[in-house]
Design a protein around this motif. Structure first.
Motif, mmCIF file in Angstrom:
data_model
loop_
_atom_site.group_PDB
_atom_site.id
_atom_site.type_symbol
_atom_site.label_atom_id
_atom_site.label_comp_id
_atom_site.label_asym_id
_atom_site.label_seq_id
_atom_site.Cartn_x
_atom_site.Cartn_y
_atom_site.Cartn_z
ATOM 1 N N VAL A 144 0.830 -1.199 0.000
ATOM 2 C CA VAL A 144 0.000 0.000 0.000
ATOM 3 C C VAL A 144 0.870 1.257 0.000
ATOM 4 O O VAL A 144 0.581 2.239 -0.712
ATOM 5 C CB VAL A 144 -0.951 0.007 1.217
ATOM 6 C CG1 VAL A 144 -1.703 1.330 1.307
ATOM 7 C CG2 VAL A 144 -1.934 -1.153 1.126
ATOM 8 N N THR A 145 1.961 1.228 0.768
ATOM 9 C CA THR A 145 2.828 2.404 0.863
ATOM 10 C C THR A 145 3.526 2.709 -0.455
ATOM 11 O O THR A 145 3.543 3.856 -0.916
ATOM 12 C CB THR A 145 3.885 2.203 1.969
ATOM 13 O OG1 THR A 145 3.233 1.885 3.197
ATOM 14 C CG2 THR A 145 4.715 3.465 2.158
ATOM 15 N N VAL A 146 4.106 1.686 -1.082
ATOM 16 C CA VAL A 146 4.804 1.913 -2.351
ATOM 17 C C VAL A 146 3.802 2.308 -3.436
ATOM 18 O O VAL A 146 4.108 3.143 -4.313
ATOM 19 C CB VAL A 146 5.615 0.673 -2.767
ATOM 20 C CG1 VAL A 146 4.723 -0.472 -3.201
ATOM 21 C CG2 VAL A 146 6.603 1.010 -3.878
ATOM 22 N N SER A 147 2.594 1.754 -3.376
ATOM 23 C CA SER A 147 1.557 2.116 -4.352
ATOM 24 C C SER A 147 1.126 3.561 -4.168
ATOM 25 O O SER A 147 0.933 4.292 -5.150
ATOM 26 C CB SER A 147 0.344 1.188 -4.202
ATOM 27 O OG SER A 147 0.686 -0.152 -4.452
ATOM 28 N N LEU A 148 0.980 3.989 -2.911
ATOM 29 C CA LEU A 148 0.566 5.365 -2.642
ATOM 30 C C LEU A 148 1.619 6.354 -3.127
ATOM 31 O O LEU A 148 1.278 7.374 -3.755
ATOM 32 C CB LEU A 148 0.325 5.548 -1.142
ATOM 33 C CG LEU A 148 -0.138 6.936 -0.689
ATOM 34 C CD1 LEU A 148 -1.461 7.306 -1.353
ATOM 35 C CD2 LEU A 148 -0.269 6.989 0.829
ATOM 36 N N TYR B 70 16.050 -0.057 -11.517
ATOM 37 C CA TYR B 70 16.720 -0.743 -10.405
ATOM 38 C C TYR B 70 18.131 -1.180 -10.793
ATOM 39 O O TYR B 70 19.118 -0.735 -10.197
ATOM 40 C CB TYR B 70 15.900 -1.943 -9.957
ATOM 41 C CG TYR B 70 16.507 -2.646 -8.763
ATOM 42 C CD1 TYR B 70 16.596 -1.995 -7.533
ATOM 43 C CD2 TYR B 70 16.988 -3.943 -8.857
ATOM 44 C CE1 TYR B 70 17.144 -2.628 -6.428
ATOM 45 C CE2 TYR B 70 17.542 -4.586 -7.761
ATOM 46 C CZ TYR B 70 17.619 -3.924 -6.551
ATOM 47 O OH TYR B 70 18.177 -4.549 -5.466
ATOM 48 N N PHE B 71 18.244 -2.012 -11.814
ATOM 49 C CA PHE B 71 19.560 -2.522 -12.197
ATOM 50 C C PHE B 71 20.378 -1.456 -12.933
ATOM 51 O O PHE B 71 21.579 -1.311 -12.705
ATOM 52 C CB PHE B 71 19.408 -3.778 -13.055
ATOM 53 C CG PHE B 71 18.780 -4.922 -12.315
ATOM 54 C CD1 PHE B 71 19.498 -5.609 -11.349
ATOM 55 C CD2 PHE B 71 17.476 -5.306 -12.570
ATOM 56 C CE1 PHE B 71 18.929 -6.661 -10.655
ATOM 57 C CE2 PHE B 71 16.894 -6.350 -11.888
ATOM 58 C CZ PHE B 71 17.621 -7.035 -10.925
ATOM 59 N N GLY B 72 19.705 -0.707 -13.810
ATOM 60 C CA GLY B 72 20.406 0.387 -14.477
ATOM 61 C C GLY B 72 20.790 1.480 -13.499
ATOM 62 O O GLY B 72 21.871 2.077 -13.604
ATOM 63 N N ALA C 17 13.245 2.716 -6.184
ATOM 64 C CA ALA C 17 13.274 2.413 -7.615
ATOM 65 C C ALA C 17 11.897 1.985 -8.112
ATOM 66 O O ALA C 17 11.435 2.422 -9.175
ATOM 67 C CB ALA C 17 14.302 1.325 -7.902
ATOM 68 N N GLY C 18 11.217 1.132 -7.346
ATOM 69 C CA GLY C 18 9.895 0.664 -7.751
ATOM 70 C C GLY C 18 8.863 1.768 -7.758
ATOM 71 O O GLY C 18 8.058 1.877 -8.687
ATOM 72 N N ALA C 19 8.874 2.605 -6.722
ATOM 73 C CA ALA C 19 7.898 3.692 -6.636
ATOM 74 C C ALA C 19 8.090 4.688 -7.775
ATOM 75 O O ALA C 19 7.115 5.153 -8.379
ATOM 76 C CB ALA C 19 8.011 4.394 -5.282
ATOM 77 N N ILE C 20 9.341 5.012 -8.081
ATOM 78 C CA ILE C 20 9.603 5.961 -9.167
ATOM 79 C C ILE C 20 9.197 5.373 -10.506
ATOM 80 O O ILE C 20 8.546 6.043 -11.328
ATOM 81 C CB ILE C 20 11.085 6.364 -9.181
ATOM 82 C CG1 ILE C 20 11.428 7.201 -7.941
ATOM 83 C CG2 ILE C 20 11.423 7.145 -10.451
ATOM 84 C CD1 ILE C 20 12.886 7.564 -7.828
ATOM 85 N N ALA C 21 9.571 4.115 -10.744
ATOM 86 C CA ALA C 21 9.256 3.487 -12.030
ATOM 87 C C ALA C 21 7.747 3.420 -12.262
ATOM 88 O O ALA C 21 7.242 3.818 -13.325
ATOM 89 C CB ALA C 21 9.872 2.087 -12.087
ATOM 90 N N ILE C 22 7.010 2.935 -11.277
ATOM 91 C CA ILE C 22 5.561 2.827 -11.429
ATOM 92 C C ILE C 22 4.919 4.209 -11.464
ATOM 93 O O ILE C 22 3.940 4.443 -12.185
ATOM 94 C CB ILE C 22 4.972 1.980 -10.287
ATOM 95 C CG1 ILE C 22 5.513 0.553 -10.366
ATOM 96 C CG2 ILE C 22 3.446 1.953 -10.366
ATOM 97 C CD1 ILE C 22 5.045 -0.343 -9.241
ATOM 98 N N GLY C 23 5.481 5.152 -10.703
ATOM 99 C CA GLY C 23 4.956 6.514 -10.721
ATOM 100 C C GLY C 23 5.092 7.164 -12.080
ATOM 101 O O GLY C 23 4.186 7.872 -12.546
ATOM 102 N N VAL D 24 10.647 -7.983 -7.946
ATOM 103 C CA VAL D 24 11.895 -8.367 -8.625
ATOM 104 C C VAL D 24 13.097 -7.603 -8.084
ATOM 105 O O VAL D 24 14.244 -8.009 -8.286
ATOM 106 C CB VAL D 24 11.787 -8.146 -10.154
ATOM 107 C CG1 VAL D 24 10.667 -8.987 -10.739
ATOM 108 C CG2 VAL D 24 11.588 -6.675 -10.489
ATOM 109 N N THR D 25 12.847 -6.503 -7.372
ATOM 110 C CA THR D 25 13.941 -5.730 -6.784
ATOM 111 C C THR D 25 14.364 -6.276 -5.426
ATOM 112 O O THR D 25 15.336 -5.791 -4.840
ATOM 113 C CB THR D 25 13.540 -4.250 -6.606
ATOM 114 O OG1 THR D 25 12.506 -4.153 -5.613
ATOM 115 C CG2 THR D 25 13.051 -3.664 -7.923
ATOM 116 N N GLY D 26 13.622 -7.265 -4.925
ATOM 117 C CA GLY D 26 13.921 -7.803 -3.608
ATOM 118 C C GLY D 26 13.145 -7.134 -2.499
ATOM 119 O O GLY D 26 13.301 -7.506 -1.328
#
Length: 239
Positions: A27-31, A79-81, A106-112, A181-183
């Motif tokens: 929920v936090t990363v999605s928000l 993430y990897f880049g 990395a995940g929050a920025i990418a999805i954002g 996938v980022t762990g």
């Protein structure tokens, strides 16, 4: 095979506690991603509607890029880049490694960034739904551009955009599963860990589906309530 439901307990031998923590991370990363997408979507909408030719081209290029590239690939790139970029910068500055990129960030920025490309269309449609006569009347009364934007455009556009923003929130929640996938220990990651540890893949992946369903259903109720509250003024005006 009988299922020992204590496996979902909140004690030392149960997975309930860690799954609850993982759902909180989801929920936090999605928000964070959704809010970033809303900010970027607003900016892109402004560039498309009120910007110059190059601003419009830049916004259209951004939207085309992030709509056309798979979400998982964008997460991999950030993430990897991102780890390679951070390592290069750190080594150039003479810093000692190892260098890493936070999976949550990395995940929050990418999805954002992906969400921003879609939310821009939501905001643009909401803007064009505002009656032209309303804006013209406000302009005739001497209302400045800033006041017009703050008192007329934003309130009316947000009311129209709420359903689309709610749909984007639901999409972001489901896309957050890819951040595993980022762990990052979010719901999907923890479900996979529990499945491998207990050798009960069907059971735990079913539990994961229920967790996501609970989150999306509760979110839907919240957005419906907000939409109902936002539309009360218009309903009273019609009466």
């Amino acid at each position: 095979m009988a299922i020992d439901w204590q496996i979902l307990g909140f004690g030392d031998e149960g997975w309930g506690g860690v799954l609850l923590n993982a759902a909180t991370v989801t929920v936090t990363v999605s928000l964070c991603a959704w809010l970033l997408g809303a900010i970027l979507g607003s900016l892109l909408c402004w560039m498309q509607i009120g910007g110059g030719r190059w601003q419009q081209r830049l916004a259209n290029g951004y939207i085309t890029l992030f709509r056309g590239v798979p979400e998982l690939l964008v997460i991999y790139l950030f993430y990897f880049g991102g780890r390679q970029v951070v390592s290069f910068v750190g080594e150039s500055l003479g810093l000692q490694g190892p260098f890493d990129v936070n999976g949550f960030v990395a995940g929050a920025i990418a999805i954002g960034l992906i969400s921003g490309a879609y939310q821009s269309s939501v905001f643009r449609g909401a803007f064009y739904a505002i009656p032209k006569g309303t804006l013209e009347a406000a302009t005739v009364t001497g209302m400045g551009r800033l006041m017009l934007f703050r008192r007329m455009i934003v309130p009316q556009a947000l009311k129209t955009a709420l359903p689309g923003m709610g749909n984007q929130w639901q999409s972001v929640i489901k896309e957050s599963a890819l951040v595993s996938v980022t762990g990052l220990v979010e719901t999907m990651n923890q479900i996979s860990t529990a499945s491998n540890s207990t050798q009960m893949p069907f059971f735990f992946y079913s539990v994961g589906a229920v967790i996501y369903l609970i989150i999306t259903t509760c979110s839907d109720f919240v957005f419906r309530y907000v939409e109902k509250v936002a539309m009360r003024g218009q309903q009273r005006a019609r009466l």
